[in-house]
Scaffold this motif. Structure first.
Motif, PDB file in Angstrom:
ATOM      1  N   LYS A  16       0.846  -1.192   0.000  1.00 29.54           N
ATOM      2  CA  LYS A  16       0.000   0.000   0.000  1.00 29.54           C
ATOM      3  C   LYS A  16       0.879   1.238   0.000  1.00 29.54           C
ATOM      4  O   LYS A  16       2.038   1.207   0.433  1.00 29.54           O
ATOM      5  N   GLU A  17       0.323   2.326  -0.491  1.00 36.97           N
ATOM      6  CA  GLU A  17       1.039   3.601  -0.503  1.00 36.97           C
ATOM      7  C   GLU A  17       0.601   4.423   0.694  1.00 36.97           C
ATOM      8  O   GLU A  17      -0.592   4.523   0.992  1.00 36.97           O
ATOM      9  N   GLN A  18       1.578   4.985   1.396  1.00 39.51           N
ATOM     10  CA  GLN A  18       1.283   5.803   2.564  1.00 39.51           C
ATOM     11  C   GLN A  18       2.429   6.776   2.783  1.00 39.51           C
ATOM     12  O   GLN A  18       3.539   6.597   2.263  1.00 39.51           O
ATOM     13  N   ASN A  19       2.168   7.824   3.525  1.00 42.86           N
ATOM     14  CA  ASN A  19       3.199   8.809   3.852  1.00 42.86           C
ATOM     15  C   ASN A  19       3.946   8.371   5.101  1.00 42.86           C
ATOM     16  O   ASN A  19       3.331   8.008   6.109  1.00 42.86           O
ATOM     17  N   VAL A  20       5.269   8.410   5.030  1.00 42.78           N
ATOM     18  CA  VAL A  20       6.101   8.078   6.187  1.00 42.78           C
ATOM     19  C   VAL A  20       7.298   9.023   6.238  1.00 42.78           C
ATOM     20  O   VAL A  20       7.644   9.663   5.248  1.00 42.78           O
ATOM     21  N   ALA A  21       7.928   9.088   7.387  1.00 44.38           N
ATOM     22  CA  ALA A  21       9.210   9.778   7.537  1.00 44.38           C
ATOM     23  C   ALA A  21      10.310   8.731   7.445  1.00 44.38           C
ATOM     24  O   ALA A  21      10.196   7.663   8.046  1.00 44.38           O
ATOM     25  N   VAL A  22      11.343   9.033   6.668  1.00 45.32           N
ATOM     26  CA  VAL A  22      12.449   8.093   6.462  1.00 45.32           C
ATOM     27  C   VAL A  22      13.741   8.736   6.942  1.00 45.32           C
ATOM     28  O   VAL A  22      14.016   9.901   6.620  1.00 45.32           O
ATOM     29  N   LEU A  23      14.521   7.999   7.718  1.00 48.07           N
ATOM     30  CA  LEU A  23      15.774   8.490   8.284  1.00 48.07           C
ATOM     31  C   LEU A  23      16.917   7.580   7.863  1.00 48.07           C
ATOM     32  O   LEU A  23      16.799   6.352   7.956  1.00 48.07           O
ATOM     33  N   PHE A  24      18.011   8.177   7.398  1.00 43.10           N
ATOM     34  CA  PHE A  24      19.230   7.445   7.083  1.00 43.10           C
ATOM     35  C   PHE A  24      20.386   8.032   7.893  1.00 43.10           C
ATOM     36  O   PHE A  24      20.459   9.254   8.079  1.00 43.10           O
ATOM     37  N   THR A  25      21.278   7.167   8.368  1.00 40.52           N
ATOM     38  CA  THR A  25      22.519   7.628   8.984  1.00 40.52           C
ATOM     39  C   THR A  25      23.693   6.897   8.345  1.00 40.52           C
ATOM     40  O   THR A  25      23.531   5.810   7.777  1.00 40.52           O
ATOM     41  N   ASP A  85       4.344  11.446  13.043  1.00 41.35           N
ATOM     42  CA  ASP A  85       5.475  10.699  12.484  1.00 41.35           C
ATOM     43  C   ASP A  85       6.672  11.601  12.198  1.00 41.35           C
ATOM     44  O   ASP A  85       7.811  11.282  12.546  1.00 41.35           O
ATOM     45  N   ALA A  86       6.432  12.745  11.548  1.00 41.99           N
ATOM     46  CA  ALA A  86       7.526  13.649  11.186  1.00 41.99           C
ATOM     47  C   ALA A  86       8.194  14.222  12.432  1.00 41.99           C
ATOM     48  O   ALA A  86       9.426  14.337  12.502  1.00 41.99           O
ATOM     49  N   ALA A  87       7.398  14.572  13.437  1.00 41.95           N
ATOM     50  CA  ALA A  87       7.945  15.139  14.670  1.00 41.95           C
ATOM     51  C   ALA A  87       8.794  14.107  15.408  1.00 41.95           C
ATOM     52  O   ALA A  87       9.885  14.423  15.904  1.00 41.95           O
ATOM     53  N   ARG A  88       8.318  12.859  15.470  1.00 39.69           N
ATOM     54  CA  ARG A  88       9.101  11.814  16.146  1.00 39.69           C
ATOM     55  C   ARG A  88      10.403  11.533  15.423  1.00 39.69           C
ATOM     56  O   ARG A  88      11.435  11.267  16.042  1.00 39.69           O
ATOM     57  N   ALA A  89      10.369  11.589  14.097  1.00 41.30           N
ATOM     58  CA  ALA A  89      11.591  11.371  13.324  1.00 41.30           C
ATOM     59  C   ALA A  89      12.623  12.446  13.622  1.00 41.30           C
ATOM     60  O   ALA A  89      13.814  12.150  13.792  1.00 41.30           O
ATOM     61  N   LEU A  90      12.198  13.708  13.697  1.00 44.28           N
ATOM     62  CA  LEU A  90      13.138  14.794  13.979  1.00 44.28           C
ATOM     63  C   LEU A  90      13.643  14.709  15.410  1.00 44.28           C
ATOM     64  O   LEU A  90      14.840  14.905  15.664  1.00 44.28           O
ATOM     65  N   ARG A  91      12.763  14.388  16.350  1.00 44.16           N
ATOM     66  CA  ARG A  91      13.213  14.225  17.735  1.00 44.16           C
ATOM     67  C   ARG A  91      14.215  13.073  17.837  1.00 44.16           C
ATOM     68  O   ARG A  91      15.180  13.145  18.607  1.00 44.16           O
ATOM     69  N   CYS A  92      13.995  12.019  17.069  1.00 46.09           N
ATOM     70  CA  CYS A  92      14.927  10.892  17.052  1.00 46.09           C
ATOM     71  C   CYS A  92      16.293  11.336  16.544  1.00 46.09           C
ATOM     72  O   CYS A  92      17.326  10.952  17.107  1.00 46.09           O
ATOM     73  N   ALA A  93      16.320  12.142  15.482  1.00 46.00           N
ATOM     74  CA  ALA A  93      17.592  12.630  14.942  1.00 46.00           C
ATOM     75  C   ALA A  93      18.342  13.445  15.989  1.00 46.00           C
ATOM     76  O   ALA A  93      19.564  13.302  16.151  1.00 46.00           O
ATOM     77  N   PHE A  94      17.626  14.309  16.708  1.00 42.75           N
ATOM     78  CA  PHE A  94      18.263  15.093  17.770  1.00 42.75           C
ATOM     79  C   PHE A  94      18.804  14.177  18.870  1.00 42.75           C
ATOM     80  O   PHE A  94      19.903  14.403  19.399  1.00 42.75           O
TER      81      PHE A  94
END
Length: 204
Positions: A16-25, A85-94
């Motif tokens: 299925k297609e859905q919006n997600v935040a993706v993080l790479f390190t 989702d986007a907020a949790r991804a940014l908090r995770c990066a911090f």
């Protein structure tokens, strides 16, 4: 992930297609490090690195998609998307950056070189579902959003920062958490390899 999928109404085999935040390190200069360090030291470094950054992903309810050598891919919004989702991804990066700062303090005190890491964050549509065949099947996400997040991580070298965030992810952060972007600086549109036109990015 197993618990989430088992409680989902969607079929496990259904994409299925859905919006997600993706993080790479990715560790900067890892290839050079491997040339001069004994294998056991390289493995020990990767284990500590994966442990610290992987913990940050799980602490922020992300999905640890995979370890890629000296890199890591995580998603926020799989298998089911959420408003933050986007907020949790940014908090995770911090949180990752803070964990790395603490780790580098310990490494420096022990006479070891600090570890520099690049982090890229993007938000947008992906195709999510089972990828593989009957011999090896895994749940994953694919699409331009994933590719762009990876490109943003590589962009950290050119922009001289350890975090590059797309404008799309910033725009997806709901109020009142938009204040999270206050730690970032608008770096304007940047060219992204493989894409027509630039992507507006923010840097730490």
């Amino acid at each position: 992930m197993i618990d989430r999928l088992s409680g989902s109404e969607a079929s496990l085999g259904e994409a299925k297609e859905q919006n997600v935040a993706v993080l790479f390190t990715d560790i900067m200069g890892f290839t050079t490090l491997c040339e001069s360090a004994p294998p056991n030291e390289v493995i020990a470094l990767l284990r500590e690195y994966h442990d610290r950054l992987g913990k940050a992903v799980l602490d922020h309810d992300g999905t640890l998609d995979k370890y890629i050598g000296d890199g890591l891919m995580a998603t926020f919004g799989t298998p089911e998307p959420a408003r933050d989702d986007a907020a949790r991804a940014l908090r995770c990066a911090f949180a990752m950056i803070e964990a790395l700062d603490q780790w580098n303090t310990e490494r420096t005190a022990s006479g070891m070189a600090p570890v520099r890491v690049g982090i890229g964050l993007h938000y947008g549509p992906v195709v999510a579902g089972d990828i593989g065949n009957a011999r090896r099947l895994e749940y994953g996400v694919i699409g331009d959003t994933v590719n762009t997040a990876s490109r943003l991580e590589h962009m950290t070298r050119d922009l001289g920062t350890n975090l590059v965030v797309s404008g799309a992810l910033i725009d997806a952060i709901p109020p009142p958490e938009t204040a999270l972007a206050g730690r970032l600086k608008d770096a304007g549109p940047q060219p992204v390899r493989g894409r027509d036109g630039g992507v507006r990015v923010w840097t730490l």
